[in-house]
Design an enzyme around this catalytic site. Structure first.
Site, PDB file in Angstrom:
ATOM      1  N   PHE A  79     -32.223   0.978 -18.808  1.00  0.00           N
ATOM      2  CA  PHE A  79     -33.567   2.417 -18.767  1.00  0.00           C
ATOM      3  C   PHE A  79     -33.171   3.269 -18.015  1.00  0.00           C
ATOM      4  O   PHE A  79     -33.601   4.669 -18.627  1.00  0.00           O
ATOM      5  CB  PHE A  79     -33.870   1.622 -17.300  1.00  0.00           C
ATOM      6  CG  PHE A  79     -35.798   2.197 -17.220  1.00  0.00           C
ATOM      7  CD1 PHE A  79     -36.168   2.748 -17.991  1.00  0.00           C
ATOM      8  CD2 PHE A  79     -35.665   2.414 -15.861  1.00  0.00           C
ATOM      9  CE1 PHE A  79     -37.970   3.403 -17.956  1.00  0.00           C
ATOM     10  CE2 PHE A  79     -37.067   3.942 -15.671  1.00  0.00           C
ATOM     11  CZ  PHE A  79     -37.594   4.430 -15.933  1.00  0.00           C
ATOM     12  N   HIS A 108      -9.004   6.848   1.611  1.00  0.00           N
ATOM     13  CA  HIS A 108      -8.287   8.564   1.491  1.00  0.00           C
ATOM     14  C   HIS A 108     -10.032   9.411   0.529  1.00  0.00           C
ATOM     15  O   HIS A 108     -10.616   8.366   0.669  1.00  0.00           O
ATOM     16  CB  HIS A 108      -7.792   7.901   1.014  1.00  0.00           C
ATOM     17  CG  HIS A 108      -8.421   7.326  -0.596  1.00  0.00           C
ATOM     18  ND1 HIS A 108      -8.024   5.367  -0.653  1.00  0.00           N
ATOM     19  CD2 HIS A 108      -8.347   8.097  -1.862  1.00  0.00           C
ATOM     20  CE1 HIS A 108      -8.568   4.896  -1.988  1.00  0.00           C
ATOM     21  NE2 HIS A 108      -8.599   6.497  -2.821  1.00  0.00           N
ATOM     22  N   HIS A 134      -3.780   1.376   7.790  1.00  0.00           N
ATOM     23  CA  HIS A 134      -4.872   1.343   6.731  1.00  0.00           C
ATOM     24  C   HIS A 134      -6.440   0.315   6.477  1.00  0.00           C
ATOM     25  O   HIS A 134      -7.104   0.796   5.659  1.00  0.00           O
ATOM     26  CB  HIS A 134      -3.741  -0.334   6.571  1.00  0.00           C
ATOM     27  CG  HIS A 134      -4.329  -0.567   4.820  1.00  0.00           C
ATOM     28  ND1 HIS A 134      -3.396  -0.210   3.849  1.00  0.00           N
ATOM     29  CD2 HIS A 134      -5.242  -2.177   4.609  1.00  0.00           C
ATOM     30  CE1 HIS A 134      -3.633  -0.746   2.827  1.00  0.00           C
ATOM     31  NE2 HIS A 134      -4.234  -2.027   3.462  1.00  0.00           N
ATOM     32  N   GLN A 145     -10.834  12.422  -2.456  1.00  0.00           N
ATOM     33  CA  GLN A 145     -10.184  12.476  -3.412  1.00  0.00           C
ATOM     34  C   GLN A 145     -11.015  14.125  -3.631  1.00  0.00           C
ATOM     35  O   GLN A 145     -12.320  15.125  -3.041  1.00  0.00           O
ATOM     36  CB  GLN A 145     -10.432  12.046  -4.631  1.00  0.00           C
ATOM     37  CG  GLN A 145      -9.634  10.915  -4.208  1.00  0.00           C
ATOM     38  CD  GLN A 145      -9.734   9.751  -5.885  1.00  0.00           C
ATOM     39  OE1 GLN A 145      -9.071  10.401  -7.216  1.00  0.00           O
ATOM     40  NE2 GLN A 145     -10.879   8.655  -5.525  1.00  0.00           N
ATOM     41  N   HIS A 172      -6.607   1.320   1.278  1.00  0.00           N
ATOM     42  CA  HIS A 172      -6.119   2.335   2.701  1.00  0.00           C
ATOM     43  C   HIS A 172      -7.648   3.947   2.694  1.00  0.00           C
ATOM     44  O   HIS A 172      -7.889   4.460   0.966  1.00  0.00           O
ATOM     45  CB  HIS A 172      -4.927   3.037   2.453  1.00  0.00           C
ATOM     46  CG  HIS A 172      -4.356   3.233   3.522  1.00  0.00           C
ATOM     47  ND1 HIS A 172      -3.255   2.845   3.793  1.00  0.00           N
ATOM     48  CD2 HIS A 172      -4.276   5.131   3.865  1.00  0.00           C
ATOM     49  CE1 HIS A 172      -3.005   3.598   4.945  1.00  0.00           C
ATOM     50  NE2 HIS A 172      -3.501   4.919   5.208  1.00  0.00           N
ATOM     51  N   CYS A 226       0.369  -1.155  -0.367  1.00  0.00           N
ATOM     52  CA  CYS A 226       0.102   0.068  -0.136  1.00  0.00           C
ATOM     53  C   CYS A 226       0.364   1.642   0.094  1.00  0.00           C
ATOM     54  O   CYS A 226       1.308   1.437   1.005  1.00  0.00           O
ATOM     55  CB  CYS A 226      -0.925  -0.041   1.678  1.00  0.00           C
ATOM     56  SG  CYS A 226      -1.904   1.260   0.963  1.00  0.00           S
ATOM     57  N   GLY A 240     -15.421   1.908  -6.941  1.00  0.00           N
ATOM     58  CA  GLY A 240     -14.909   2.602  -7.690  1.00  0.00           C
ATOM     59  C   GLY A 240     -13.325   3.266  -7.011  1.00  0.00           C
ATOM     60  O   GLY A 240     -12.401   3.969  -7.423  1.00  0.00           O
TER      61      GLY A 240
END
Ligand SMILES: [Zn+2]
Ligand SMILES: [Zn+2]
Ligand SMILES: [Zn+2]
Length: 314
Positions: A284, A142, A89, A144, A140, A16, A135
């Protein structure tokens, strides 16, 4: 109704890049909390903000816009940063101590205020992909940050709708929603002195949740410090409920705040949206923009309200 049920559980540190000792594997840090002594990019930190190693947008250069017949194109100028929320972690925003969650919010705010000095940017989005199904490529903990040279269409539409409502009624739509929901109580999940968590009236997704400040405010980054501690408590409370009811699901979390330059206004009310990853978007939804949600918000609110949450020892 069967949901996609895959609990988010840390499998192991492996290699990691966000764990202690791997600081050299990320681009050099932009902001760090908690390190006393020691050099930059060494262990000992509690929160670390670094540029994304694989950025969606690049920070260098001028905005360049050109037309090609009916098509307009623009180069991808922006900032893409990663906020490493803890050295642990296996931690999450639900399990971290309140004080640590509050520090994550301060880190968001510090980065937003700094990036707002860059005149090329029009919007700053803070978001979190929790779990692989939502996604996240690294487990770990986090979040964005992406700073954009344009206001995204979805944000623009939301702000615009709020403006129309305000123009007609001289009241903020979110302030009206909060007082309506407080009156009926059926879609309220929890609240504290500054925040309320709701299952929205017409949720697009099962167990969708909104966290809203009770007092009108139009931007996340312009608040007194008591707001961030109350928000940390509300976020932790909300995510613990979600973990308890749906057995630690993957989710996306987005902060919706005003575009840069419009931070103080009467029509837009900043908030956080949390969308558990339980259903798939298919033909749909793509074809209509309608969403099939099998769980009524009154039902999800009741489950979440009555959830037995046990805060892990810290
Ligand atoms: Zn790690
Ligand atoms: Zn409002
Ligand atoms: Zn929103």
């Amino acid at each position: 109704m069967e949901f996609l049920r895959e609990s988010v559980v840390a499998k192991g540190k492996g290699t990691c890049p966000f764990c202690y000792g791997s600081e050299a594997k990320t681009p050099p840090e932009i902001l760090v909390y908690g390190r006393n002594g020691g050099g930059a990019n060494t262990p000992g930190w509690t929160i670390r903000v670094v540029p994304n190693k694989y950025p969606a947008l690049g920070i260098e250069g001028d905005l360049d816009r050109e037309g090609e017949g009916p098509f307009d194109k623009m180069n991808g100028i922006g900032a893409h940063e990663v906020i490493v929320e803890s050295p642990d972690h296996a931690a999450s925003l639900a399990t971290l101590p309140e004080r640590a969650v509050e520090d994550v919010l301060w880190a968001y705010r510090d980065r937003m205020l700094d990036l707002k000095n860059d005149k090329r940017f029009r919007y700053i989005l803070i978001f979190k992909n929790h779990g692989e199904a939502a996604g996240a490529s690294l487990e770990h903990p986090h979040s964005q940050l992406i700073a954009l040279p344009i206001v995204p269409q979805l944000v623009h539409q939301e702000v615009e709708s709020c403006w129309h409502y305000y123009h007609e009624k001289e009241r903020c739509i979110f302030c009206d929603i909060i007082s309506q929901e407080q009156d009926t109580g059926v879609r309220v999940i929890s609240d504290n002195e500054h925040f309320i968590t709701l299952a929205p009236y017409a949720p697009r997704f099962p167990f969708e949740m909104w966290i809203l400040p009770k007092v009108h405010g139009s931007s996340f980054e312009n608040n007194q410090s008591s707001i961030y501690s109350a928000l940390a408590r509300m976020m932790k409370d909300t995510l613990l409920r979600l973990d308890a009811v749906l057995d630690r699901p993957a989710y996306n979390l987005m902060i919706h705040t005003s575009p840069i330059g419009e931070e103080t206004n009467d029509h837009y009310h900043w908030h956080i949206e949390i969308i558990p990853k339980l259903t798939k978007i298919a033909g749909f939804e793509w074809g209509t923009g309608f969403y099939i949600n099998p769980t009524p918000p009154e039902e999800s609110a009741r489950f979440l309200r009555e959830a037995h949450t046990v805060a892990p020892a810290v």
